[in-house]
Design a protein around this motif. Structure first.
Motif, short mmCIF file in Angstrom:
data_model
loop_
_atom_site.label_atom_id
_atom_site.label_comp_id
_atom_site.label_asym_id
_atom_site.label_seq_id
_atom_site.Cartn_x
_atom_site.Cartn_y
_atom_site.Cartn_z
N VAL A 201 0.87 -1.18 0.00
CA VAL A 201 0.00 0.00 0.00
C VAL A 201 0.90 1.23 0.00
O VAL A 201 1.87 1.29 0.78
N GLY A 202 0.64 2.19 -0.85
CA GLY A 202 1.46 3.38 -0.92
C GLY A 202 0.70 4.64 -0.59
O GLY A 202 -0.51 4.74 -0.80
N GLY A 203 1.41 5.63 -0.05
CA GLY A 203 0.88 6.97 0.18
C GLY A 203 1.95 7.97 -0.21
O GLY A 203 3.14 7.74 0.03
N VAL A 204 1.54 9.06 -0.85
CA VAL A 204 2.49 10.07 -1.32
C VAL A 204 2.05 11.44 -0.82
O VAL A 204 0.89 11.84 -1.01
N GLY A 205 2.96 12.17 -0.18
CA GLY A 205 2.63 13.52 0.28
C GLY A 205 3.48 13.90 1.47
O GLY A 205 4.18 13.06 2.06
N ARG A 206 3.42 15.17 1.84
CA ARG A 206 4.17 15.62 3.00
C ARG A 206 3.63 14.97 4.27
O ARG A 206 2.42 14.77 4.41
N LEU A 207 4.52 14.64 5.18
CA LEU A 207 4.12 14.01 6.44
C LEU A 207 3.69 15.10 7.41
O LEU A 207 4.43 15.53 8.29
N VAL A 208 2.46 15.57 7.21
CA VAL A 208 1.87 16.62 8.02
C VAL A 208 0.50 16.14 8.50
O VAL A 208 -0.08 15.21 7.92
N PRO A 209 -0.04 16.73 9.59
CA PRO A 209 -1.31 16.22 10.13
C PRO A 209 -2.44 16.15 9.11
O PRO A 209 -3.23 15.20 9.12
N GLY A 210 -2.53 17.13 8.20
CA GLY A 210 -3.64 17.16 7.26
C GLY A 210 -3.69 15.97 6.31
O GLY A 210 -4.76 15.64 5.78
N LYS A 211 -2.57 15.31 6.08
CA LYS A 211 -2.56 14.15 5.18
C LYS A 211 -3.12 12.88 5.85
O LYS A 211 -3.43 11.91 5.16
N ARG A 212 -3.19 12.88 7.17
CA ARG A 212 -3.83 11.80 7.94
C ARG A 212 -3.23 10.42 7.65
O ARG A 212 -3.94 9.41 7.60
N PHE A 213 -1.92 10.36 7.48
CA PHE A 213 -1.29 9.07 7.19
C PHE A 213 -1.35 8.12 8.37
O PHE A 213 -1.14 6.91 8.21
N GLU A 214 -1.65 8.63 9.57
CA GLU A 214 -1.82 7.73 10.72
C GLU A 214 -2.97 6.77 10.49
O GLU A 214 -2.99 5.65 11.03
N VAL A 215 -3.95 7.17 9.68
CA VAL A 215 -5.07 6.28 9.33
C VAL A 215 -4.54 5.02 8.63
O VAL A 215 -4.98 3.90 8.90
N LEU A 216 -3.56 5.20 7.73
CA LEU A 216 -3.00 4.06 7.01
C LEU A 216 -2.14 3.19 7.92
O LEU A 216 -2.13 1.96 7.79
N VAL A 217 -1.41 3.80 8.86
CA VAL A 217 -0.60 3.03 9.80
C VAL A 217 -1.52 2.14 10.64
O VAL A 217 -1.24 0.95 10.85
N GLU A 218 -2.63 2.69 11.12
CA GLU A 218 -3.56 1.91 11.93
C GLU A 218 -4.26 0.85 11.09
O GLU A 218 -4.53 -0.26 11.57
N ALA A 219 -4.57 1.15 9.83
CA ALA A 219 -5.18 0.15 8.95
C ALA A 219 -4.20 -0.98 8.68
O ALA A 219 -4.61 -2.15 8.58
N LEU A 220 -2.92 -0.67 8.58
CA LEU A 220 -1.90 -1.69 8.32
C LEU A 220 -1.94 -2.77 9.39
O LEU A 220 -1.74 -3.96 9.09
N ALA A 221 -2.19 -2.39 10.63
CA ALA A 221 -2.22 -3.35 11.73
C ALA A 221 -3.35 -4.36 11.57
O ALA A 221 -3.32 -5.44 12.18
N GLU A 222 -4.36 -4.03 10.76
CA GLU A 222 -5.50 -4.94 10.56
C GLU A 222 -5.35 -5.78 9.29
O GLU A 222 -6.22 -6.60 9.00
N LEU A 223 -4.28 -5.57 8.53
CA LEU A 223 -4.07 -6.34 7.31
C LEU A 223 -3.16 -7.53 7.59
O LEU A 223 -2.47 -7.59 8.60
N ASP A 224 -3.12 -8.47 6.65
CA ASP A 224 -2.32 -9.67 6.87
C ASP A 224 -0.83 -9.32 6.89
O ASP A 224 -0.42 -8.29 6.36
N PRO A 225 0.00 -10.17 7.47
CA PRO A 225 1.43 -9.84 7.66
C PRO A 225 2.20 -9.60 6.38
O PRO A 225 3.28 -9.00 6.43
N ALA A 226 1.68 -10.03 5.24
CA ALA A 226 2.40 -9.80 3.98
C ALA A 226 2.25 -8.37 3.49
O ALA A 226 2.97 -7.94 2.59
#
Length: 371
Positions: A201-226
């Motif tokens: 899974v990829g995300g592109v953009g500045r690592l700032v609060p408005g991009k909400r990349f923490e949503v993807l980090v938390e979603a990653l924990a619910e995906l399979d280990p691969a």
């Protein structure tokens, strides 16, 4: 025609990369130079590699008023026919400097404006007042989407002073022959330490609060280990994202590339592009993902909202919540592997072709210079 683009900085953000792309496609008779008030980053290096003159003002902060006389002298010495400003600080200082230097054709592009937010920060009364005062010093403000144009109108900017010219993408840069694409994919996956059979899974953009990349980090924990998450960009949220990944036990599955200028190549290493930001004024990253042949899951993309759904069938809008992204990504994970044969370009990619966008901007320059 001599044109000076004044931009707050030249790190690898969406507005900065868009400026670089435009300069590659503007009409040849419009000779452009670029001035960064601060932070000449990877985009400055790329511009210089293209032969573009890049100036650096060395401004120390928003209140470095001593930078204004230096900026006026540089604009006056360059004998520019038109000044084009980008991003809030450059719009304030650049418009004023252009007027003081005697340049009458002054354009500003509004890349990131919402009703209560500008460039990811709340709009206070003082910020709005300064913005509108500076706007009156210009000739035209370019809005990159109807949403931005509507916000400008609601602030009191007359419609006659607003020109709608969207961002553009260079679709050809994101497509390559199958054998070449496979080789680039293998090389970059090895460089990033991604297992050969991982699903990325990829995300592109500045690592700032408005991009909400923490949503993807938390979603990653619910995906399979691969599954792996690759975030391309730099910014103040990096440490917080790393801490959250450690808390969730997925730090080894998170790859933070930092600032890069090879985004089209990096997209080949991904299987899906995810964009959880809810405060986009255009959605350039989503369009670039489509141009690279990826399915896209996003939470805000005005560029696609302004087109019919059939313009981008491989893109889907979902809530900016970890559970929603985890569910959407799991669904994609079960589809047949598309990576050897990327998805075809949807009509949206052609609609936002950079050649057409640059031609419209070049025509605006000519019209303002004649006036």
């Amino acid at each position: 025609m001599r044109v000076l683009h004044i931009v707050t900085g030249l790190a690898s953000g969406g507005a900065e990369r868009q400026l670089h792309l435009l300069l590659r496609h503007l009409p040849a008779h419009q000779q452009c130079e670029v001035l960064a008030l601060t932070n000449p980053g990877t985009v400055a290096e790329a511009l210089r590699a293209d032969g573009v003159t890049v100036h650096h003002l060395g401004m120390r902060g928003n209140r470095d008023l001593g930078a204004l006389p230096r900026l006026v002298r540089l604009v006056r010495a360059g004998r520019y026919d038109l000044v084009h400003t980008h991003l809030y600080r450059a719009q304030l200082y650049g418009r004023l400097a252009a007027r003081l230097a005697g340049v009458r054709a002054v354009v500003a592009t509004e890349h990131s404006l919402h009703a209560g937010v500008i460039e990811g920060r709340p709009v206070t009364r003082g910020v709005k007042g300064l913005y509108l005062a500076a706007e009156r010093l210009g000739s035209t403000t370019v809005a990159v989407s109807r949403q931005v144009a509507q916000t400008l109108h609601s602030w009191g900017v007359p419609p006659a002073r607003v020109e709608l010219i969207p961002n553009g993408i260079d679709a050809a840069r994101f497509r390559r022959p199958p054998a070449e694409r496979a080789a680039v994919r293998r090389r970059l996956r090895a460089e990033l330490g991604l297992p050969e059979r991982s699903w990325v899974v990829g995300g592109v953009g500045r690592l700032v609060p408005g991009k909400r990349f923490e949503v993807l980090v938390e979603a990653l924990a619910e995906l399979d280990p691969a599954a792996r998450l690759v975030l391309v960009g730099a910014g103040p949220e990096r440490a917080a994202l790393e801490r959250r990944a450690v808390e969730l036990g997925v730090r080894e599955r998170l790859v933070l590339t930092g600032e890069r200028d090879d985004v089209p190549e990096l997209l080949t290493a991904m299987d899906v592009l995810a964009a959880p930001s809810t405060a986009e004024t255009f959605g350039l990253g989503a369009l670039e993902g489509l141009a690279a042949g990826l399915p896209v899951r996003h939470s805000a993309c005005p560029a696609l909202d302004e087109l019919p759904p059939s313009a981008a069938p491989q893109a889907r809008r979902i809530p900016s919540e970890p559970a929603a992204y985890a569910a959407a990504l799991r669904d994609l994970r079960h589809l047949d592997d598309h990576t050897a044969d990327p998805l075809p370009h949807p009509p949206a990619v052609g609609h936002y072709d950079i050649a057409r966008v640059a031609a419209d901007l070049g025509a605006l320059y000519d019209r303002l210079a004649r006036a």
